[in-house]
Design a protein around this motif. Structure first.
Motif, PDB file in Angstrom:
ATOM      1  N   GLU A  55       3.730   4.511   4.248  1.00  0.00           N
ATOM      2  CA  GLU A  55       2.807   5.317   4.878  1.00  0.00           C
ATOM      3  C   GLU A  55       3.400   6.450   5.652  1.00  0.00           C
ATOM      4  N   THR A  88       4.512  -1.529   3.405  1.00  0.00           N
ATOM      5  CA  THR A  88       3.888  -0.427   3.540  1.00  0.00           C
ATOM      6  C   THR A  88       4.624   0.896   3.202  1.00  0.00           C
ATOM      7  N   SER A 142       0.820  -1.220   0.087  1.00  0.00           N
ATOM      8  CA  SER A 142      -0.008  -0.035  -0.025  1.00  0.00           C
ATOM      9  C   SER A 142       0.863   1.048   0.047  1.00  0.00           C
ATOM     10  N   TRP A 180       3.588   0.634  12.099  1.00  0.00           N
ATOM     11  CA  TRP A 180       3.309  -0.598  11.369  1.00  0.00           C
ATOM     12  C   TRP A 180       4.178  -1.763  11.710  1.00  0.00           C
TER      13      TRP A 180
END
Length: 204
Positions: free
Chosen positions: A148, A146, A118, A174
């Motif tokens: 982010e 991730t 993501s 995370w």
């Protein structure tokens, strides 16, 4: 903002931070960093899923570099119309799903994807929908990536921030999130404004 309002906000998003907004920015250094993290670990034919793929600029970069089994999920149905216009080869080659992450990931088989990633997407999952993270861990067999915005709790950032006073952004650790779900972090590197973390499963 409650979960249903949060989902509606992104499903209907236009203008800034919409699929059209990101499509015309094209692949970037984050796209390259994702590819580098997957090269030599995930075979070209292995299935890869992007959560919150929008119009597909990161998947398009993977497709251009030989990855063949690409899947995307986005809550905004317009994303796939923009993809068809901007990245038609990806649109033809890939498999795509429309819906909220927490609803769609439940439909996938365990270990269905070699890698799930993501980019600035999981940070928008509402706190009432975080069971989705366990589903992400369930469907990823080899890698979770991730990318982010994590804030900086050392500076006293709150758990949630608002971009343009309207977009909720939830800061999360995370390493702890996926560590508690059976994955270990093997790398963490800064990008232009986020942190790219790579996780692999511990022994199951």
């Amino acid at each position: 903002m409650d979960p249903s309002d949060n989902r509606r906000f992104w499903a209907e998003r236009s203008g800034e931070y919409s699929p059209d907004y990101y499509a015309h920015r094209g692949p970037d250094e984050t796209s390259e960093a994702i590819r580098a993290a997957l090269d030599g670990v995930v075979a070209p034919s292995d299935p890869i899923l992007e959560l919150g793929c929008s119009a597909g600029r990161h998947l398009a970069h993977l497709h251009d570099h030989g990855f063949e089994s690409l899947h995307g999920l986005d809550i905004n149905e317009d994303a796939f119309d923009v993809m068809a216009e901007t990245y038609p080869d990806l649109a033809d080659a890939g498999t795509f799903h429309v819906g909220a992450i927490e609803e769609v990931v439940e439909e996938f088989d365990t270990d269905q994807f070699a890698a799930v990633f993501s980019v600035e997407t999981l940070q928008h999952v509402h706190p009432d929908a975080t069971d989705a993270f366990a589903e992400v861990a369930r469907i990823a067999s080899d890698r979770i990536l991730t990318v982010e915005n994590e804030g900086d709790h050392r500076e006293g950032d709150p758990d949630v921030n608002y971009v343009r006073e309207e977009l909720p952004l939830y800061y999360r650790d995370w390493d702890s999130v996926f560590g508690d779900l059976g994955f270990e972090q093997i790398s963490a590197e800064p990008t232009k404004r986020d942190t790219l973390r790579t996780f692999r499963p511990r022994e199951r």
